[in-house]
Enzyme design. Structure first.
Site, PDB file in Angstrom:
ATOM      1  N   LYS A 107      36.068  37.940  41.726  1.00  9.06           N
ATOM      2  CA  LYS A 107      35.418  38.786  42.413  1.00  9.06           C
ATOM      3  C   LYS A 107      35.149  38.616  44.048  1.00  9.06           C
ATOM      4  CE  LYS A 107      32.401  40.142  38.741  1.00  9.06           C
ATOM      5  NZ  LYS A 107      33.005  38.907  37.753  1.00  9.06           N
TER       6      LYS A 107
HETATM    7  C1  LIG Z   1      33.385  39.666  36.352  1.00  5.94           C
HETATM    8  C2  LIG Z   1      34.149  38.618  35.442  1.00  5.94           C
HETATM    9  C3  LIG Z   1      35.221  39.248  34.482  1.00  5.94           C
HETATM   10  C4  LIG Z   1      35.098  40.679  34.031  1.00  5.94           C
HETATM   11  O1  LIG Z   1      35.866  41.260  34.937  1.00  5.94           O
HETATM   12  P1  LIG Z   1      35.532  42.913  34.854  1.00  5.94           P
HETATM   13  O2  LIG Z   1      36.114  43.612  36.037  1.00  5.94           O
HETATM   14  O3  LIG Z   1      34.086  43.242  34.775  1.00  5.94           O
HETATM   15  O4  LIG Z   1      36.268  43.227  33.609  1.00  5.94           O
HETATM   16  C5  LIG Z   1      36.038  38.250  33.931  1.00  5.94           C
HETATM   17  N1  LIG Z   1      35.875  36.911  34.141  1.00  5.94           N
HETATM   18  C6  LIG Z   1      35.041  36.268  35.089  1.00  5.94           C
HETATM   19  C7  LIG Z   1      34.898  34.816  35.537  1.00  5.94           C
HETATM   20  C8  LIG Z   1      34.110  37.299  35.865  1.00  5.94           C
HETATM   21  O5  LIG Z   1      33.357  36.806  36.714  1.00  5.94           O
END
Ligand SMILES: *Cc1c(COP(=O)(O)O)cnc(C)c1O
Length: 433
Positions: A107
């Site tokens: 993210k």
């Molecule tokens: C947010 C997140 C996901 C999921 O990603 P999406 O884009 O919501 O499908 C998977 N793994 C981790 C560690 C995350 O922080």
């Protein structure tokens, strides 16, 4: 570029509006009106280019019409101050490590890009500070706070439920200072979310200060995630392993895989995709039955994927003309219980020495089970295993090293504003700022 809403009832928006608003007026998700194909020559020599160069070309296709060339290049290069390398785990299975950013999860890429793009759009409204409100159950708060840290003209308020996020998570947004204020709400995550929603709807407050969200459905957060899929392809091509590439994405809200699918539409030669789920199997079921039936999420070891109604399903559905046949011929699914996640982490560690985090474990297993003989698979390691240290240590019986940049957060001094879950209190606090 114009952006339309997946619900089809909101006015068309430009990029500036789509970024500042996040969600369309009809509560749909913004979609770019066109997806530009990248030329064959780009892919012919992609393996000779750097991550930043590749990302810049991709960013230009998405945002080039709306952001001045020099500014866009700077935003891309500033965002990607860390690498997203591809690492071999075993024969024909590679991992795309997305945890080398400041908060050790994928993210970071979207949050850093969005912060800089928002700053670009507000550059001419100097004396009017923009305030980002974000409610978090743990991970989003850290990515957004760190993505916006030190970005001039923007102040971030992170609302989180008191005592309900892990110490590691809490330290990542309560120790930063500068333009980040952590608000510790005496309630649960839904109370935090409700306070943010009420704030956006309160006329007096919106008159007093400029408010915006940094929700993960924001186009400026999700589209930049395509950068690292192009880079993964380039690095695999350099290894001579890119001909029958399968991309496997551990998925919750489906923003990450959705950006990969946008890349595919731009011409990225990925043969097929796998969406790996934990026990929250709504998308998996959709692939089998053609019916999308959201339900309450269940708690799992891979908790960032505990989503019962993935928001970006609307984008995937729209991208493929609502065709179940098109979606299910390009994407396959997998779903794993906590027990299977544990077993996979143990087995992978014993067999290859690679430490998976619980989210990446779903991706690794889906490739192990689903890869055909002539295919090469890449799965995303969406977070560093040390973010889940206790769980990971327990499962593989180790003592995983905490990277220095994570340890540094944990040494920091916690600063937060205590808040009740009553909107009047939250409003009075914001009005006093
Ligand atoms: C947010 C997140 C996901 C999921 O990603 P999406 O884009 O919501 O499908 C998977 N793994 C981790 C560690 C995350 O922080």
């Amino acid at each position: 570029m114009k952006y339309y809403s997946t619900n089809g009832k909101a006015p068309i928006a430009d990029l500036h509006k789509a970024v500042v608003k996040g969600l369309a007026e009809d509560r749909g998700l913004y979609m770019p009106e066109r997806i530009k194909k990248l030329p064959k020559e780009f892919f012919d020599t992609i393996e000779t280019k750097s991550f930043q160069e590749i990302a810049h070309t991709v960013a230009d296709a998405f945002f080039g019409e709306d952001v001045e060339a020099d500014a866009l290049k700077k935003i891309v290069y500033d965002t990607l101050s860390f690498d997203c390398p591809v690492v071999k785990v075993k024969d024909n299975i590679y991992t795309l490590e997305l945890f080398h950013g400041p908060t050790l999860a994928f993210k970071d890429v979207g949050a850093r890009f969005m912060a800089r793009l928002l700053q670009y759009f507000i550059r001419n409204t100097q004396n009017k500070q923009v305030n980002v409100l974000v409610a978090t159950s743990g991970d989003t708060g850290s990515a957004v706070a760190n993505g916006f840290l030190g970005v001039e003209g923007i102040h971030v308020y992170v609302l989180y439920p008191k005592g309900k996020v892990s110490k590691i998570q809490e330290s990542q947004f309560t120790t930063l200072g500068k333009n980040i204020t952590a608000v510790e709400v005496d309630g649960v995550f839904d109370d935090c979310q409700a306070l943010v929603k009420s704030a956006f709807m309160d006329e007096e407050l919106n008159h007093h200060m400029k408010l915006t969200s940094a929700n993960s459905i924001n186009v400026a957060r999700f589209l930049p995630q395509a950068f690292y899929y192009f880079n993964a392809y380039a690095r695999m091509k350099a290894l001579g392993k890119a001909d029958n590439l399968v991309m496997c994405v551990p998925s919750g809200n489906f923003g990450n895989i959705c950006s990969a699918l946008f890349g595919h539409e731009m011409g990225l030669p990925i043969k097929r995709f796998i969406a790996a789920n934990n026990a929250n199997d709504i998308f998996y079921k959709y692939l089998q039955t053609g019916k999308y039936e959201p339900k309450a999420s269940v708690q799992t070891l891979a908790n960032a994927m505990d989503v019962g109604d993935p928001s970006n399903f609307a984008r995937i559905y729209d991208l493929y003309g609502k065709s179940h046949e098109r979606i299910s011929s390009l994407i396959s699914g997998a779903t794993y219980s906590d027990e299977q996640i544990r077993e996979t982490m143990r087995q992978c560690y014993a067999e290859t020495g690679y430490t998976l985090d619980p989210h990446g474990a779903c991706g690794y297993r889906a490739l192990q089970e689903g890869l055909k003989d002539n295919e090469v698979g890449v799965f995303c390691e969406t977070a560093h295993p040390a973010k889940f240290k206790e769980t990971v240590d327990n499962i593989i019986g180790g003592d995983i090293q905490i990277p220095e940049r994570l340890a540094a957060f944990m040494r920091g001094k916690k600063q937060s504003v205590e808040m009740t879950k009553n909107f009047d209190d939250f409003k009075a606090f914001l009005m006093s700022r």
